[in-house]
Write an enzyme that holds these catalytic residues in place. Sequence first.
Site, mmCIF file in Angstrom:
data_model
loop_
_atom_site.group_PDB
_atom_site.id
_atom_site.type_symbol
_atom_site.label_atom_id
_atom_site.label_comp_id
_atom_site.label_asym_id
_atom_site.label_seq_id
_atom_site.Cartn_x
_atom_site.Cartn_y
_atom_site.Cartn_z
ATOM 1 N N LYS A 113 51.272 32.939 53.298
ATOM 2 C CA LYS A 113 50.625 32.042 52.324
ATOM 3 C C LYS A 113 50.180 32.841 51.092
ATOM 4 O O LYS A 113 50.081 34.075 51.154
ATOM 5 C CB LYS A 113 49.416 31.378 52.984
ATOM 6 N N ARG A 166 36.188 22.837 58.490
ATOM 7 C CA ARG A 166 37.106 22.675 57.368
ATOM 8 C C ARG A 166 38.055 21.553 57.762
ATOM 9 O O ARG A 166 37.603 20.458 58.071
ATOM 10 C CB ARG A 166 37.816 24.019 57.111
ATOM 11 N N HIS A 186 41.031 27.930 64.280
ATOM 12 C CA HIS A 186 40.882 29.068 63.357
ATOM 13 C C HIS A 186 39.450 29.597 63.404
ATOM 14 O O HIS A 186 38.502 28.822 63.403
ATOM 15 C CB HIS A 186 41.235 28.616 61.938
ATOM 16 N N ARG A 193 48.365 35.186 64.704
ATOM 17 C CA ARG A 193 48.637 34.924 63.281
ATOM 18 C C ARG A 193 48.026 36.011 62.398
ATOM 19 O O ARG A 193 47.151 35.751 61.590
ATOM 20 C CB ARG A 193 48.040 33.571 62.867
ATOM 21 N N TYR A 246 34.454 44.690 24.006
ATOM 22 C CA TYR A 246 33.611 43.499 23.818
ATOM 23 C C TYR A 246 32.194 43.734 24.316
ATOM 24 O O TYR A 246 31.985 44.292 25.399
ATOM 25 C CB TYR A 246 34.177 42.314 24.601
ATOM 26 N N CYS A 276 39.125 43.741 29.189
ATOM 27 C CA CYS A 276 39.613 42.629 28.369
ATOM 28 C C CYS A 276 40.627 41.799 29.163
ATOM 29 O O CYS A 276 40.954 42.121 30.288
ATOM 30 C CB CYS A 276 40.277 43.170 27.109
ATOM 31 N N MET A 277 41.115 40.767 28.524
ATOM 32 C CA MET A 277 42.095 39.915 29.201
ATOM 33 C C MET A 277 43.378 40.688 29.506
ATOM 34 O O MET A 277 43.958 40.560 30.583
ATOM 35 C CB MET A 277 42.422 38.699 28.325
ATOM 36 N N ASP A 278 43.786 41.539 28.555
ATOM 37 C CA ASP A 278 45.100 42.177 28.675
ATOM 38 C C ASP A 278 45.059 43.701 28.683
ATOM 39 O O ASP A 278 46.101 44.337 28.810
ATOM 40 C CB ASP A 278 45.990 41.738 27.500
#
Length: 388
Positions: free
Chosen positions: A50, A147, A176, A232, A276, A323-325
Site C-alpha cells: 500500500k 476504525r 488489525h 502481513r 525564509y 523551502c518548497m524546492d
Amino acid sequence: MAIFDPTIDSSDTIRATWAEVNLGALRCNFRLIKEKINNARPVGIMLMVKANAYGHGLVEVARTLSDLADCIGVAVLEEGILLRREGIKKPIVVMGGVWGDQIPHFIKHDLILSASSMDRLFQIDDAARAMGRRAKVHLKIDTGMERVGIHYFNAHKLQEAVLKCANVDALGIYSHFANADAEDLTHAKLQLERFQEVLAFYEKNSIQRPIAHMANSAAMLRLPESHFDLVRPGLLLYGVYPSPFVPGDIDVSPAMTWKSRVVYFKVVPPGHPVSYGSTWESDHPARMVTVPVGYGDGYFRSMSNISQVIINNRKYPQVGTICMDQLMVNIEWDSAYNGDEVILLGSSESERITVEDMAAWANTVPYEVFTAINARVPRVYSGLTYCS
Ligand SMILES: *Cc1c(COP(=O)(O)O)cnc(C)c1O
C-alpha cells in the site's frame, strides 16, 4: 529511470534529486522474514505494498516480490487495479474501507474486498449478483482499533450472514492491531484474545475456517500466537523495525537511499541570515551549499535547522527554513562542489542517516517519512542480482 512526468522524454531528465531502491535488499528481507516465521510451521505472507509500497514503488516492488508472496495487500481500489494492469496474478486484498459505488470495480478486476459490516456485505452480494459474478471477500473484524470492521462482539452475525450470501466467497477473516509496537502489550494481547474468540465460531459450528490473519510487522515479531495462517509484515520488509520496543533477530536492511546533488555554493557573511523567516545566521563567514530538495518533495519543513545531510562522507547541518524546492547546508570551511552527491537518507562509506533519524527530526514515524517522498522524486532501481 522512472520519471515523475511520463510526458517528458527520459533522455531529457537528469533530476538532481532521486531515490535509489535496492530491489535485491527487498528480496533478501522477504526471504529472511519467511525463514524466520516458517520456523515452527508454514505461515503465509501477504506482501504489503500500500501507499506506493511504502514509497518504494508499487509496481516495481510487487513485480520483484510477488513470486515469493502468497498474496498482496493494498489499501485502496486503484492500487489493486494498477497491479492487475501490470499482469500481477496473485490474490490482492484491499484492506481499506470501501463505499458502495466502488464495489463493481473490485469484482471486475478480481480484487478481494474487505467485508466490514452487514450493510457492506449485502451490497457486495447484490453487486455480484447484478454482474453475474462471484465476489471474494475477507471479513474484517474490529478487535480494538475502532476504525473499519465489525466489532468482535457482533462478528458472529457477519460470519453467519456470509454463509447465506449466494454470490460471495469468504476466503479470509482478519483483524488489525492498534498497539503491537507499543512498549506495553496489554492492549495487543486483549485484541488477540478477542480475535481468537471470533475464530472459535468456526470450530464450534464445524465450519472450515477461512484464512485468518492479524499480524503486522510488530506482532509478527512479538506475538507468535498472532501468526494464524498468514502474516502481513509491511515496514519490516522495507528494512525497518516499527519501533524501539520491537526487538528482533531478523537482520533486514533498508532498501532506500534518498540522494541529491549540490547545485550552488556561496560564502555567507555574518549578519546575513539564511532563507525564509531569517531563522538562522552565522557569526562568522561560512560556506553554504544549496541542495535542490524541499518540502515539495516530502523533505519535511518541520526539520528546518534540525536535520543533517551527508556530503563527501561527512555529516553537515541543514540551516535556515527548508523551502518548497531547496534547502541550505552549512559546510563551515570544508569543500563541496557543484554536482557533489548529497545523501539525505542512507549510508555513505562511514556515515549513516536512518529513516528513524529522519522520523525523530520531523517528530513522526518512519512510515510517514517513506510515504511522504512524493512523485517528483524519481525512483531508480538496482540490486536485482544481489539476492536471488
Ligand atoms: C499497513 C498494514 C499492515 C502492515 O503494517 P506494518 O506495521 O508496516 O508491518 C498490516 N495490516 C494492515 C491492515 C495494514 O494496513
